[in-house]
Design an enzyme around this catalytic site. Structure first.
Site, mmCIF file in Angstrom:
data_model
loop_
_atom_site.group_PDB
_atom_site.id
_atom_site.type_symbol
_atom_site.label_atom_id
_atom_site.label_comp_id
_atom_site.label_asym_id
_atom_site.label_seq_id
_atom_site.Cartn_x
_atom_site.Cartn_y
_atom_site.Cartn_z
ATOM 1 N N GLN A 1 0.635 -14.227 49.098
ATOM 2 C CA GLN A 1 1.847 -13.696 48.475
ATOM 3 C C GLN A 1 1.576 -13.359 47.016
ATOM 4 O O GLN A 1 0.747 -13.992 46.373
ATOM 5 C CB GLN A 1 2.991 -14.675 48.616
ATOM 6 C CG GLN A 1 2.601 -16.115 48.378
ATOM 7 C CD GLN A 1 3.762 -17.041 48.645
ATOM 8 O OE1 GLN A 1 4.888 -16.754 48.285
ATOM 9 N NE2 GLN A 1 3.469 -18.166 49.275
ATOM 10 N N SER B 1 4.682 -14.416 41.645
ATOM 11 C CA SER B 1 4.690 -14.853 40.244
ATOM 12 C C SER B 1 3.790 -13.997 39.378
ATOM 13 O O SER B 1 2.785 -13.445 39.841
ATOM 14 C CB SER B 1 4.215 -16.300 40.145
ATOM 15 O OG SER B 1 5.118 -17.147 40.789
ATOM 16 N N GLU C 1 12.052 -19.112 53.745
ATOM 17 C CA GLU C 1 10.980 -20.023 53.356
ATOM 18 C C GLU C 1 11.541 -21.403 53.049
ATOM 19 O O GLU C 1 11.000 -22.416 53.474
ATOM 20 C CB GLU C 1 10.273 -19.464 52.118
ATOM 21 C CG GLU C 1 9.178 -20.382 51.583
ATOM 22 C CD GLU C 1 8.433 -19.781 50.401
ATOM 23 O OE1 GLU C 1 8.907 -18.788 49.848
ATOM 24 O OE2 GLU C 1 7.393 -20.326 50.048
ATOM 25 N N ASN D 1 11.947 -27.115 42.099
ATOM 26 C CA ASN D 1 13.074 -27.974 42.470
ATOM 27 C C ASN D 1 14.186 -27.928 41.424
ATOM 28 O O ASN D 1 15.344 -28.204 41.749
ATOM 29 C CB ASN D 1 12.575 -29.391 42.729
ATOM 30 C CG ASN D 1 11.867 -29.487 44.076
ATOM 31 O OD1 ASN D 1 11.542 -28.451 44.679
ATOM 32 N ND2 ASN D 1 11.645 -30.688 44.556
ATOM 33 N N GLU D 2 13.857 -27.546 40.193
ATOM 34 C CA GLU D 2 14.926 -27.363 39.194
ATOM 35 C C GLU D 2 15.817 -26.186 39.596
ATOM 36 O O GLU D 2 17.050 -26.273 39.527
ATOM 37 C CB GLU D 2 14.333 -27.111 37.800
ATOM 38 C CG GLU D 2 13.750 -28.351 37.141
ATOM 39 C CD GLU D 2 12.434 -28.813 37.774
ATOM 40 O OE1 GLU D 2 11.743 -27.979 38.393
ATOM 41 O OE2 GLU D 2 12.107 -30.003 37.652
#
Lengths: 379, 315
Positions: free
Chosen positions: A125, A128, A244, A360-361
């Site tokens: 992928q 980012s 996902e 997770n934030e």
């Protein structure tokens, strides 16, 4: 409400279990984050695919068994219980394939999916960028219109598996003049060995090249490799990340099997009292994750789309996985420091969980704002 | 496999929730905490009329047959509304008692029962009409009760009981303990869900620095964690009701109680000083979350049950 499986589902589970018992390699394969291990895992994908076990929930036309969600869950339980290898094709299978099913053309599906199912083409992928992580919509890599396609330029990073993979998919800015950053993005597939692509592997914490930076300099991509409409990439990609985070990235079978192994390790070490609570919590957490997933699957089969609930899933499994593998290393005592063990490999892999696929934030922000209805604020 | 409520279960829960929402349960709890049982007994009668206790009794004793899933749903609602009294104990008694007439009176709500088991105290021994002691020799009645000891949850009034007449030497202990543990887990889950709802409402309206405190990430993330913990406890409770497997029931108990307790800590922190007062209604849920953790099986007892049965196939 019931927890029983139909005779057909049970027969499917048994068939999968029998196949796996006959085919799973006796010794673990080398780490899939090495050249040797990547090749071995690719060969395993081919072996799975030869008997149509690599993508059981896909339509038969692309190499699947039309098995549906419940049978997929059962397959996964059998798969991980059998100690079968990690899936090198996971990125393509769980992220790109659902996108192609929903937004691709028939030509794209027929061309891309069968080689993906056989492990012949492994996908990485390309989301980012150095300046676009959690704030993905601020990405700057661009797609410029050219005759018959697009020219990709820019830099992508943290691209899992890209050190050894064949192709990649991701978002590129095709229109620099939109009022909002998530507009003007296009979803494209490209060849990692095309002219203009430079892949620089990045060593993760244990030194293995588990991901890579991609430098793109006017890489030509034909129109046939654009997914959906140009400019609609954000919406299409978000559908995939929803997937996902939801049901398909980390199946409960993985953690049920890991918790059983942890429990066996604990018993093998004489059931030390100091780690009793953590081992019990690993067993309980795996069962909770299985049942949470059964509920999500039941709702999905009732026609309810997977929504922000998938963020609960992501936070849970990523933190669970670290707790479980930490407990294993603690149980191993002095041996727990060794890097060349299966538990160490699992632990290093688990450490990345709370960071990738939406930190997770970000997931907690989604839970707070979209499930609990709290006001948006500064991140 | 279908792990979601069916229409009938949804309707049952909805009706019970509606009745409880209109019952001003905080006032009932406060009276009960002072030993004034009148409003609590009136509510008890309405719970019986809604069929709550019939869910724990066989049909020949006036019940609906034991219905663990509906019991769990009912106890989630009872927890959400902090209903006081020996609710779990009355369910346990309905399973344990060998005498149809006594069970019929539990089902109809005429009789409140309490049970002492595994420890010195029985819940609400002063309010109960029927006091039972589960001792190694069997199930006994107790005639009186010791002085009321205060619980950390003022709504739970603890008394000692002294075993009297033997009712039966072989009560269905395992079944009663499973249902007691399951209903305690469900009650705790309901307490946790209510704590979360109340805290979300509070941080949306409480402003500091000119904005709702619920817009701060430090606040949001604590609530996100509470939601996650509760949402993973919920399917464990429902599945435990379906299987009545001791490991599933124990897993549900420890997970629901820990999720509710963690949510209580978050609720207290995010309310600030007002949450630390007895006067503010939040305290009714906060204190119950603590007390339920150790009722009918401490976290470590539950974990031991899970560890003992691990390795056996589920389902």
């Amino acid at each position: 409400m019931d927890l029983a499986f139909t005779p057909g589902e049970q027969a499917f589970r048994e068939e999968a279990g029998a196949w796996l018992a006959a085919h799973v390699p006796a010794a673990p394969l080398p780490s899939l984050e090495t050249a040797e291990g990547f090749a071995a895992h690719r060969a395993w994908e081919a072996e799975l695919a030869a008997d149509r076990w690599s993508v059981v929930d896909w339509p038969a036309a692309y190499g699947g068994r039309d098995a549906g969600l419940v049978r997929w869950l059962l397959f996964e339980e059998e798969y991980w219980a059998a100690g079968a290898p990690g899936r090198v094709g996971q990125n393509g299978i769980s992220l790109l394939a659902p996108t192609l099913f929903d937004h691709g053309t028939e030509e794209q599906r027929a061309r891309v999916l069968p080689p993906m199912a056989r492990g012949e083409v492994v996908w990485a992928q390309a989301w980012s960028e150095p300046e676009a992580g959690s704030d993905l919509a601020s990405l700057r890599s661009k797609a410029v219109r050219t005759d018959g396609g697009w020219l990709l330029s820019g830099q992508k990073t943290w691209s899992s598996r890209a050190a050894f993979a064949d192709r990649a998919f991701g978002l590129f800015r095709s229109d620099p003049d939109t009022p909002k950053p998530h507009q003007g993005l296009t979803y494209l597939m490209f060849d990692l060995r095309a002219p203009g692509v430079t892949v620089r592997p990045i060593a993760r914490l244990d030194g293995k090249p588990a991901f890579a930076e991609l430098f793109l300099d006017e890489v030509f991509v034909p129109d046939a490799d654009v997914i959906g409409e140009p400019g609609q990439g954000w919406r299409i990609a978000m559908a995939a990340t929803g997937n996902e985070r939801g049901l398909t990235l980390r199946s409960p079978g993985r953690y049920l099997a890991a918790a059983d192994r942890l429990h066996a390790l604990w018993r093998g070490q004489g059931s030390p009292d100091a780690l009793r609570t953590r081992v019990a919590d690993a067993l309980i957490g795996a069962r909770a994750y299985q049942l949470f997933t059964y509920t999500a699957a039941s709702r999905f089969l009732d026609g309810a789309p997977l929504g922000p609930e998938s963020s609960l899933n992501k936070v849970f499994w990523s933190e669970y996985d670290i707790a479980l593998t930490e407990t294993a290393l603690d149980l191993l005592g002095a041996e727990g420091e060794l890097a060349d063990t299966e538990w160490a490999e699992r632990y290093v892999f688990a450490l990345a969980g709370p960071i990738y696929a939406g930190t997770n934030e970000i997931q907690r922000d989604i839970i707070a704002e979209r499930l609990l209805g709290l006001p948006k604020g500064r991140r | 496999m279908r792990l979601v409520l069916d229409d009938e279960q949804r309707a049952f829960t909805g009706a019970l929730e509606k009745m409880l929402a209109g019952a001003d349960t905080p006032s009932v709890v406060r009276e009960w905490s002072h030993g004034a049982h009148g409003s609590g007994r009136a509510l008890w009668g309405r719970l019986a009329a809604a069929g709550v206790f019939a869910l724990a009794a066989p049909e020949e004793y006036g019940g609906f047959g034991v219905r663990p899933v509906e019991l769990a749903l009912a106890f989630m609602a009872l927890g959400r509304h902090v209903v006081p009294g020996p609710l779990v104990e009355t369910v346990a008694a309905a399973v344990l008692l060998p005498t149809p007439n006594l069970v019929k009176r539990l089902v109809s709500g005429e009789t409140l029962a309490t049970v002492a088991y595994g420890g010195p105290y029985a819940l609400d021994g002063d309010a109960a009409d029927l006091r039972l002691v589960l001792a190694p020799g069997g199930l006994h009645t107790a005639t009186g009760h010791g002085p009321v000891r205060p619980s950390l949850d003022p709504a739970r009034r603890l008394t000692t009981l002294t075993p009297g007449d033997l009712l039966t030497t072989e009560p269905p202990l395992a079944q009663a303990l499973l249902l007691a543990r399951l209903t305690t887990a469900a009650q705790a889950l309901g307490v946790g869900l209510a704590l979360l709802d109340r805290t979300v409402s509070y941080v949306r309206q409480r402003t500091q620095f000119g904005v709702p405190v619920g817009s701060f990430q430090a606040v949001k993330h604590q609530l996100a964690d509470a939601r996650t913990a509760l949402e993973f406890a919920r399917p464990l409770v429902l599945a435990a009701a379906l299987t009545l497997d001791p490991a599933d029931v124990a897993a549900a108990k420890v997970t629901a109680c820990e999720a509710a307790y963690a949510t209580a800590r978050t609720a207290l922190q995010l309310h600030g000083a007002i949450g630390y007062t007895a006067e503010y209604d939040l305290s009714l849920w906060l204190t119950k979350a603590r007390a339920l953790r150790t009722a009918w099986g401490s976290p470590e007892e539950c974990r031991d049950t899970v560890l003992l049965s691990a390795g056996d196939p589920h389902c």
